[in-house]
Design a protein around this motif. Structure first.
Motif, PDB file in Angstrom:
ATOM      1  N   PRO A 180       0.801  -1.230   0.000  1.00 58.25           N
ATOM      2  CA  PRO A 180       0.000   0.000   0.000  1.00 58.25           C
ATOM      3  C   PRO A 180       0.832   1.278   0.000  1.00 58.25           C
ATOM      4  O   PRO A 180       0.471   2.253  -0.673  1.00 58.25           O
ATOM      5  CB  PRO A 180      -0.819  -0.115   1.296  1.00 58.25           C
ATOM      6  CG  PRO A 180      -0.869  -1.580   1.590  1.00 58.25           C
ATOM      7  CD  PRO A 180       0.452  -2.118   1.125  1.00 58.25           C
ATOM      8  N   ALA A 181       1.939   1.300   0.735  1.00 57.31           N
ATOM      9  CA  ALA A 181       2.767   2.508   0.794  1.00 57.31           C
ATOM     10  C   ALA A 181       3.377   2.806  -0.568  1.00 57.31           C
ATOM     11  O   ALA A 181       3.342   3.951  -1.046  1.00 57.31           O
ATOM     12  CB  ALA A 181       3.867   2.345   1.846  1.00 57.31           C
ATOM     13  N   VAL A 182       3.919   1.789  -1.200  1.00 55.47           N
ATOM     14  CA  VAL A 182       4.520   1.976  -2.521  1.00 55.47           C
ATOM     15  C   VAL A 182       3.455   2.356  -3.549  1.00 55.47           C
ATOM     16  O   VAL A 182       3.697   3.163  -4.447  1.00 55.47           O
ATOM     17  CB  VAL A 182       5.273   0.703  -2.945  1.00 55.47           C
ATOM     18  CG1 VAL A 182       5.681   0.772  -4.412  1.00 55.47           C
ATOM     19  CG2 VAL A 182       6.500   0.509  -2.066  1.00 55.47           C
ATOM     20  N   THR A 183       2.262   1.788  -3.403  1.00 56.83           N
ATOM     21  CA  THR A 183       1.162   2.142  -4.305  1.00 56.83           C
ATOM     22  C   THR A 183       0.849   3.631  -4.198  1.00 56.83           C
ATOM     23  O   THR A 183       0.689   4.321  -5.218  1.00 56.83           O
ATOM     24  CB  THR A 183      -0.089   1.316  -3.970  1.00 56.83           C
ATOM     25  OG1 THR A 183       0.223  -0.080  -4.055  1.00 56.83           O
ATOM     26  CG2 THR A 183      -1.228   1.626  -4.935  1.00 56.83           C
ATOM     27  N   PRO A 197      -4.288   8.157  -9.045  1.00 56.34           N
ATOM     28  CA  PRO A 197      -4.804   8.229  -7.677  1.00 56.34           C
ATOM     29  C   PRO A 197      -6.130   7.503  -7.482  1.00 56.34           C
ATOM     30  O   PRO A 197      -6.366   6.894  -6.434  1.00 56.34           O
ATOM     31  CB  PRO A 197      -4.948   9.744  -7.444  1.00 56.34           C
ATOM     32  CG  PRO A 197      -3.896  10.345  -8.319  1.00 56.34           C
ATOM     33  CD  PRO A 197      -3.865   9.482  -9.549  1.00 56.34           C
ATOM     34  N   GLY A 198      -6.999   7.527  -8.497  1.00 59.17           N
ATOM     35  CA  GLY A 198      -8.286   6.847  -8.386  1.00 59.17           C
ATOM     36  C   GLY A 198      -8.184   5.336  -8.351  1.00 59.17           C
ATOM     37  O   GLY A 198      -9.152   4.648  -7.991  1.00 59.17           O
ATOM     38  N   SER A 199      -7.014   4.799  -8.697  1.00 59.15           N
ATOM     39  CA  SER A 199      -6.817   3.351  -8.674  1.00 59.15           C
ATOM     40  C   SER A 199      -6.156   2.867  -7.391  1.00 59.15           C
ATOM     41  O   SER A 199      -6.021   1.658  -7.185  1.00 59.15           O
ATOM     42  CB  SER A 199      -5.939   2.923  -9.868  1.00 59.15           C
ATOM     43  OG  SER A 199      -6.535   3.277 -11.096  1.00 59.15           O
ATOM     44  N   VAL A 200      -5.734   3.796  -6.544  1.00 62.85           N
ATOM     45  CA  VAL A 200      -4.959   3.429  -5.351  1.00 62.85           C
ATOM     46  C   VAL A 200      -5.786   2.655  -4.335  1.00 62.85           C
ATOM     47  O   VAL A 200      -5.348   1.614  -3.820  1.00 62.85           O
ATOM     48  CB  VAL A 200      -4.344   4.694  -4.713  1.00 62.85           C
ATOM     49  CG1 VAL A 200      -3.780   4.375  -3.327  1.00 62.85           C
ATOM     50  CG2 VAL A 200      -3.252   5.265  -5.598  1.00 62.85           C
ATOM     51  N   VAL A 201      -6.969   3.144  -3.997  1.00 60.69           N
ATOM     52  CA  VAL A 201      -7.770   2.515  -2.936  1.00 60.69           C
ATOM     53  C   VAL A 201      -8.140   1.076  -3.267  1.00 60.69           C
ATOM     54  O   VAL A 201      -7.970   0.180  -2.426  1.00 60.69           O
ATOM     55  CB  VAL A 201      -9.023   3.361  -2.625  1.00 60.69           C
ATOM     56  CG1 VAL A 201      -9.953   2.606  -1.673  1.00 60.69           C
ATOM     57  CG2 VAL A 201      -8.607   4.693  -1.988  1.00 60.69           C
ATOM     58  N   PRO A 202      -8.640   0.771  -4.479  1.00 64.27           N
ATOM     59  CA  PRO A 202      -8.925  -0.639  -4.788  1.00 64.27           C
ATOM     60  C   PRO A 202      -7.686  -1.520  -4.735  1.00 64.27           C
ATOM     61  O   PRO A 202      -7.759  -2.678  -4.314  1.00 64.27           O
ATOM     62  CB  PRO A 202      -9.516  -0.583  -6.201  1.00 64.27           C
ATOM     63  CG  PRO A 202     -10.016   0.807  -6.359  1.00 64.27           C
ATOM     64  CD  PRO A 202      -9.093   1.666  -5.573  1.00 64.27           C
ATOM     65  N   PHE A 203      -6.543  -0.983  -5.155  1.00 66.19           N
ATOM     66  CA  PHE A 203      -5.300  -1.763  -5.078  1.00 66.19           C
ATOM     67  C   PHE A 203      -4.959  -2.064  -3.621  1.00 66.19           C
ATOM     68  O   PHE A 203      -4.597  -3.200  -3.275  1.00 66.19           O
ATOM     69  CB  PHE A 203      -4.160  -0.993  -5.738  1.00 66.19           C
ATOM     70  CG  PHE A 203      -3.824  -1.471  -7.125  1.00 66.19           C
ATOM     71  CD1 PHE A 203      -2.536  -1.837  -7.460  1.00 66.19           C
ATOM     72  CD2 PHE A 203      -4.806  -1.557  -8.105  1.00 66.19           C
ATOM     73  CE1 PHE A 203      -2.217  -2.282  -8.735  1.00 66.19           C
ATOM     74  CE2 PHE A 203      -4.503  -1.989  -9.383  1.00 66.19           C
ATOM     75  CZ  PHE A 203      -3.211  -2.359  -9.704  1.00 66.19           C
ATOM     76  N   ALA A 204      -5.068  -1.051  -2.763  1.00 69.55           N
ATOM     77  CA  ALA A 204      -4.753  -1.254  -1.352  1.00 69.55           C
ATOM     78  C   ALA A 204      -5.720  -2.248  -0.714  1.00 69.55           C
ATOM     79  O   ALA A 204      -5.317  -3.094   0.101  1.00 69.55           O
ATOM     80  CB  ALA A 204      -4.796   0.080  -0.605  1.00 69.55           C
TER      81      ALA A 204
END
Length: 244
Positions: A180-183, A197-204
């Motif tokens: 998550p941090a690297v994402t 940025p809009g893809s970060v939360v689903p990835f995390a």
């Protein structure tokens, strides 16, 4: 001699910053040298493998070389019943340091290549098959790290973890962020290695699911016995490394 929390947090911040600088910087360099996306991915993955292995060797004796909030969380989960587990206070401190370091690493890579300090990524990674790739990559990472610990082979972690990440660049649809941090850090660079940025939360979220799956696999395959120490107790202590 126990390593102080301040020194461990500093090691996590610096190590994660260096890791993201390697990931983003090599992505920028590759994109400038060739337009072949396969060659770009190869260059990016090789730089990450070598950089991650070195960073685990360097910072492992200080902080465990997590560089990854889900690894720190997993270290707490497997060690919470024993005296040597990572306390939740330390998990929180590690996670903040890792995220801050990841952002600094992305900014540093941008500046090194003559780009603005922050350029929000436009690389959209919003798709179900990519989230599945993150679940698989993160579960595999957690299984590897804590499987090595449970089997007393944690000295192999720098090579095994770096090798797994290099392979996962290629066999997962998401190219294996698994962190998550690297994402979050990679959202600060509109480059080959970036993520919108809009893809970060689903990835995390997928990474958290993968963490739970990885811990379940560790329990099934290696049993529920207490894991090896989750943080170093002296300058030559074992490491609990993580991925980019």
């Amino acid at each position: 001699m126990t390593v102080s929390l301040g020194r461990r947090v500093t090691a996590e911040a610096v190590g994660t910053a260096a890791l993201v600088a390697v990931v983003v910087g090599s992505g920028i360099q590759a994109a400038e040298l060739t337009r072949d996306t396969g060659v770009q991915l190869l260059a990016n993955s090789l730089a990450t493998v070598f950089g991650l292995g070195v960073l685990i060797v360097l910072f492992g004796p200080v902080s465990g070389a997590h560089f990854n909030p889900v690894v720190s969380l997993a270290a707490w989960a497997v060690g919470r019943r024993g005296p040597d587990g990572l306390p939740l206070r330390d998990v929180a401190a590690y996670s903040v340091a890792q995220t801050f370091g990841a952002i600094i690493g992305a900014v540093l890579a941008n500046v090194m290549f003559g780009r603005p300090w922050v350029t929000w990524s436009t690389h959209d990674r919003f798709a179900g098959h990519l989230w599945l790739g993150e679940v698989v990559a993160t579960a595999g990472l957690i299984l590897l790290i804590f499987g090595l610990l449970r089997s007393g082979r944690d000295h192999l972690a720098p090579f095994a973890v770096a090798s797994f990440i290099g392979a996962a660049y290629w066999f997962t649809s998401s190219t294996s962020f698994a962190n998550p941090a690297v994402t979050i850090g990679r959202a600060f660079s509109d480059t080959f290695a970036g993520i919108a940025p809009g893809s970060v939360v689903p990835f995390a979220a997928a990474q958290l699911v993968g963490t739970a799956a990885g811990l379940a696999l560790v329990a099934v395959v290696f049993g529920r016995a207490a894991a090896a120490v989750a943080l170093p107790h002296d300058e030559l202590g074992p490491a609990v490394p993580a991925e980019r």
